[in-house]
Design a protein around this motif. Structure first.
Motif, PDB file in Angstrom:
ATOM      1  N   LEU A  42       0.808  -1.214   0.000  1.00  0.00           N
ATOM      2  CA  LEU A  42       0.000   0.000   0.000  1.00  0.00           C
ATOM      3  C   LEU A  42       0.845   1.269   0.000  1.00  0.00           C
ATOM      4  N   THR A  43       2.100   1.158   0.410  1.00  0.00           N
ATOM      5  CA  THR A  43       2.983   2.324   0.415  1.00  0.00           C
ATOM      6  C   THR A  43       4.074   2.222  -0.646  1.00  0.00           C
ATOM      7  N   ASN A  44       3.982   1.214  -1.497  1.00  0.00           N
ATOM      8  CA  ASN A  44       4.942   1.037  -2.587  1.00  0.00           C
ATOM      9  C   ASN A  44       4.553   1.947  -3.745  1.00  0.00           C
ATOM     10  N   THR A  45       5.419   2.860  -4.114  1.00  0.00           N
ATOM     11  CA  THR A  45       5.080   3.839  -5.147  1.00  0.00           C
ATOM     12  C   THR A  45       4.884   3.195  -6.509  1.00  0.00           C
ATOM     13  N   ASN A  46       5.547   2.076  -6.765  1.00  0.00           N
ATOM     14  CA  ASN A  46       5.331   1.378  -8.028  1.00  0.00           C
ATOM     15  C   ASN A  46       3.912   0.817  -8.101  1.00  0.00           C
ATOM     16  N   VAL A  47       3.471   0.206  -7.007  1.00  0.00           N
ATOM     17  CA  VAL A  47       2.118  -0.343  -6.959  1.00  0.00           C
ATOM     18  C   VAL A  47       1.081   0.772  -7.069  1.00  0.00           C
ATOM     19  N   LEU A  48       1.297   1.851  -6.314  1.00  0.00           N
ATOM     20  CA  LEU A  48       0.363   2.985  -6.362  1.00  0.00           C
ATOM     21  C   LEU A  48       0.325   3.604  -7.756  1.00  0.00           C
ATOM     22  N   GLY A  49       1.479   3.673  -8.401  1.00  0.00           N
ATOM     23  CA  GLY A  49       1.522   4.226  -9.753  1.00  0.00           C
ATOM     24  C   GLY A  49       0.741   3.379 -10.744  1.00  0.00           C
ATOM     25  N   ARG A  50       0.816   2.053 -10.587  1.00  0.00           N
ATOM     26  CA  ARG A  50       0.054   1.173 -11.481  1.00  0.00           C
ATOM     27  C   ARG A  50      -1.447   1.338 -11.251  1.00  0.00           C
ATOM     28  N   ILE A  51      -1.848   1.456  -9.974  1.00  0.00           N
ATOM     29  CA  ILE A  51      -3.272   1.664  -9.676  1.00  0.00           C
ATOM     30  C   ILE A  51      -3.753   2.981 -10.267  1.00  0.00           C
ATOM     31  N   GLU A  52      -2.916   4.008 -10.178  1.00  0.00           N
ATOM     32  CA  GLU A  52      -3.291   5.312 -10.736  1.00  0.00           C
ATOM     33  C   GLU A  52      -3.480   5.224 -12.244  1.00  0.00           C
ATOM     34  N   ALA A  53      -2.528   4.582 -12.934  1.00  0.00           N
ATOM     35  CA  ALA A  53      -2.630   4.459 -14.387  1.00  0.00           C
ATOM     36  C   ALA A  53      -3.846   3.638 -14.790  1.00  0.00           C
ATOM     37  N   LEU A  54      -4.090   2.535 -14.068  1.00  0.00           N
ATOM     38  CA  LEU A  54      -5.249   1.696 -14.376  1.00  0.00           C
ATOM     39  C   LEU A  54      -6.556   2.443 -14.119  1.00  0.00           C
TER      40      LEU A  54
END
Length: 244
Positions: free
Chosen positions: A168-180
């Motif tokens: 939940l605090t991984n910027t790569n994961v958050l970035g993918r959620i944002e793009a999706l």
């Protein structure tokens, strides 16, 4: 010299505010009561949303909402571009600091045990509240933008609460959620065109009007987009590293 510049800035701001406000106050043009009355009477039946604000920004003015998400996307992208360059410099400084003896290494004075305990406890509660504001924005004050900001605050709390990186605090994961989320928003916006409901129209309902369920979907998408984008920027400002 600095004081003179400061006074000139204050005067310029006051003049700008006066030019923006005085024409509205002194104008004799009547307020658009017809539009106000129409929205008050037909917002619920046209969109299915009890919250008139949600019916406006996800119904009558959905194109403005798409523009706002684009502005947010561009601003976050630009900010992250600046932070990435700053991050490279900080990594070089960190490498130099680790080459020093342990007693000479700089310490993180900003993180305290009290901050970690309070942040870790508040994070899940704020996250739950953010999703509540996001899901029930069509019948109560709130919506995607408000809920997204609260979700971002919760993620920042969780990032402050521990030095161990999570999904939940991984910027790569958050970035993918944002793009999706942004991709799904574009798909939802254009899907109504193929079912003759119009841009941002409900594809499963005839006509161009929306329904409460479709507004809930849009609130979720916008909330995830806003929450993850702001969280990524805040974590990057805090010095968080990108996950691998």
């Amino acid at each position: 010299m600095k004081r003179t510049l400061f006074i000139m800035k204050i005067i310029f701001i006051l003049l700008a505010l006066a030019l923006a406000i005085f024409p509205v106050i002194l104008s004799s043009h009547p307020w658009p009561e017809a539009s106000r009355d129409y929205l008050s009477e037909h917002a619920l039946t046209d969109t299915g949303a009890v919250n008139t604000v949600s019916s406006i920004y996800l119904g009558y003015r959905a194109m403005d909402t798409l523009g706002e998400t684009l502005v947010l996307l561009v601003s976050i992208t630009g900010t992250m571009g600046i932070l990435i360059n700053l991050g490279r410099e900080s990594e070089e400084e960190e490498a130099v600091s680790f080459s020093l003896a342990p007693e000479k290494r700089p310490t993180n004075a900003q993180r305290t045990h009290l901050l970690e305990v309070v942040s870790s406890k508040l994070g899940p509660v704020v996250l739950l509240f953010g999703f509540y504001v996001m899901l029930y924005g069509h019948i109560s004050p709130g919506g995607g933008f408000q809920g997204g900001v609260i979700v971002a605050s919760a993620i920042v709390f969780l990032a402050l609460g521990t030095e161990t990186q999570t999904k939940l605090t991984n910027t790569n994961v958050l970035g993918r959620i944002e793009a999706l989320s942004f991709l799904v928003l574009i798909v939802a916006a254009t899907s109504g065109v193929f079912f003759e409901s119009g841009f941002f129209g409900n594809p499963i309902k005839s006509g161009s009007s929306l329904s409460a369920n479709f507004i809930i979907l849009l609130n979720i998408i916008i909330g995830l987009k806003v929450g993850t984008s702001i969280a990524v920027m805040c974590i990057a400002m805090m010095g968080g590293r990108r996950g691998h």
